[in-house]
Scaffold this active site. Structure first.
Site, PDB file in Angstrom:
ATOM      1  N   GLU A   1       0.830  -1.209   0.000  1.00  0.00           N
ATOM      2  CA  GLU A   1       0.000   0.000   0.000  1.00  0.00           C
ATOM      3  C   GLU A   1       0.866   1.261   0.000  1.00  0.00           C
ATOM      4  O   GLU A   1       0.624   2.209  -0.758  1.00  0.00           O
ATOM      5  CB  GLU A   1      -0.914   0.040   1.236  1.00  0.00           C
ATOM      6  CG  GLU A   1      -1.879  -1.126   1.403  1.00  0.00           C
ATOM      7  CD  GLU A   1      -2.875  -1.253   0.284  1.00  0.00           C
ATOM      8  OE1 GLU A   1      -3.030  -0.302  -0.499  1.00  0.00           O
ATOM      9  OE2 GLU A   1      -3.501  -2.326   0.158  1.00  0.00           O
TER      10      GLU A   1
ATOM     11  N   ARG B   1      -8.999   3.250  -8.051  1.00  0.00           N
ATOM     12  CA  ARG B   1      -8.442   3.030  -6.720  1.00  0.00           C
ATOM     13  C   ARG B   1      -9.596   2.743  -5.769  1.00  0.00           C
ATOM     14  O   ARG B   1     -10.676   3.310  -5.912  1.00  0.00           O
ATOM     15  CB  ARG B   1      -7.679   4.277  -6.224  1.00  0.00           C
ATOM     16  CG  ARG B   1      -6.650   4.841  -7.184  1.00  0.00           C
ATOM     17  CD  ARG B   1      -5.612   3.834  -7.576  1.00  0.00           C
ATOM     18  NE  ARG B   1      -5.040   3.177  -6.408  1.00  0.00           N
ATOM     19  CZ  ARG B   1      -4.390   2.025  -6.488  1.00  0.00           C
ATOM     20  NH1 ARG B   1      -4.251   1.394  -7.621  1.00  0.00           N
ATOM     21  NH2 ARG B   1      -3.892   1.495  -5.401  1.00  0.00           N
TER      22      ARG B   1
ATOM     23  N   ASN C   1       1.192   3.914  -3.066  1.00  0.00           N
ATOM     24  CA  ASN C   1       0.831   5.320  -2.862  1.00  0.00           C
ATOM     25  C   ASN C   1       1.947   6.255  -3.312  1.00  0.00           C
ATOM     26  O   ASN C   1       1.695   7.274  -3.965  1.00  0.00           O
ATOM     27  CB  ASN C   1       0.546   5.597  -1.383  1.00  0.00           C
ATOM     28  CG  ASN C   1      -0.884   5.258  -1.000  1.00  0.00           C
ATOM     29  OD1 ASN C   1      -1.703   4.948  -1.852  1.00  0.00           O
ATOM     30  ND2 ASN C   1      -1.174   5.321   0.286  1.00  0.00           N
TER      31      ASN C   1
END
Lengths: 117, 148
Positions: free
Chosen positions: B48, B107, B52
């Site tokens: 994650e 997303r 990002n």
């Protein structure tokens, strides 16, 4: 290839088997293969078969949610089966089981969709 | 383990490095003898954070650098994931479950929620045009300690 996408048609249901790791890098492959199969249009419903999906993160949730919306807008349903514990946790955390039915096997997932079609 | 162990990893902001980062950090964290579930949590959090940095920090440009540092001290695993990208303008909004600044990219908006859930401590430091740094901690109760 870190992710394999296997597609199989059972009457009006598209069975999608994902093997490997579904992350941001591999999400597009899933998106394009499924989009293409859905738009070519012989399927009403989708079963995601995830026995060999060893890793998934929120990018995977995003692409699954995208295909769910696509199939739902065509009046179809989506079910998932054979989910590994780590993947299941992510589905639970994000509330995905409120919109996707969870089954133990492809057979029971297919049976549930053939009833609704 | 006595003393503190440390590692640092720098790599290009390319999506193919996401799996590399997961595996490298998981191998480092394995020194604490975590359960499979704890190791899966760490891998997911790395994924994650790195995703990002690539998508939001660097707008998917491959010429940025993502830096991961990790520490093991006692039974605690700590990690920072940093980029020198565009930064986050509204941190509170970014941390909302299901919020995404890039809906066109499909997303899910669950990245921060997952990181917060899977780690014991989680902090975000970010400044526009300077970059973002995530700092987090997870306690791994050693199986060895439980048996003694």
């Amino acid at each position: 290839m870190r992710l394999q996408v296997e597609l199989e048609q059972h009457r009006n249901v598209l069975v999608v088997r994902l093997k490997g790791e579904l992350d941001h890098h591999t999400a597009d492959l899933v998106r394009f293969k499924m989009e293409d199969a859905i738009l070519r249009g012989r399927c009403d419903h989708v079963v995601l078969s995830l026995k060999d999906l060893t890793f998934m993160d929120s990018s995977g949730l995003g692409v699954i949610l995208g295909r769910y919306k696509q199939i739902k807008s065509r009046g179809g349903k989506m079910a998932v089966c054979d989910v590994q514990p780590s993947v299941k946790r992510l589905f639970e955390l994000s509330g995905m089981f409120k919109i996707l039915a969870l089954h133990d096997s492809e057979r029971s997932a297919l049976a549930s969709l053939e009833v609704v079609s | 383990m006595s003393g503190r162990n440390h590692m640092k990893l720098c790599f290009a902001s390319r999506s193919e490095n996401e799996s590399f980062a997961r595996v490298a950090v998981a191998a480092f964290a394995s020194q604490l003898d975590p359960t499979m579930e704890q190791l899966d949590e760490i891998k997911t959090v790395v994924s994650e954070a790195v995703t990002n940095a690539i998508i939001h920090g660097y707008d998917s440009r491959p010429d940025g650098v993502v830096t991961i540092e990790a520490w093991i001290e006692g039974d605690t695993f700590s990690m920072s994931v940093s980029d020198e990208g565009k930064g986050i303008e509204d941190l509170e909004l970014a941390r909302q479950p299901l919020y995404t600044s890039r809906p066109e990219l499909e997303r899910s908006g669950m990245g921060f929620t997952i990181m917060e859930n899977f780690m014991d401590e989680f902090e975000v430091f970010s400044a526009p045009n300077e970059g973002t740094r995530l700092v987090m901690k997870k306690r791994i109760e050693s199986k060895k300690a439980l048996y003694n």
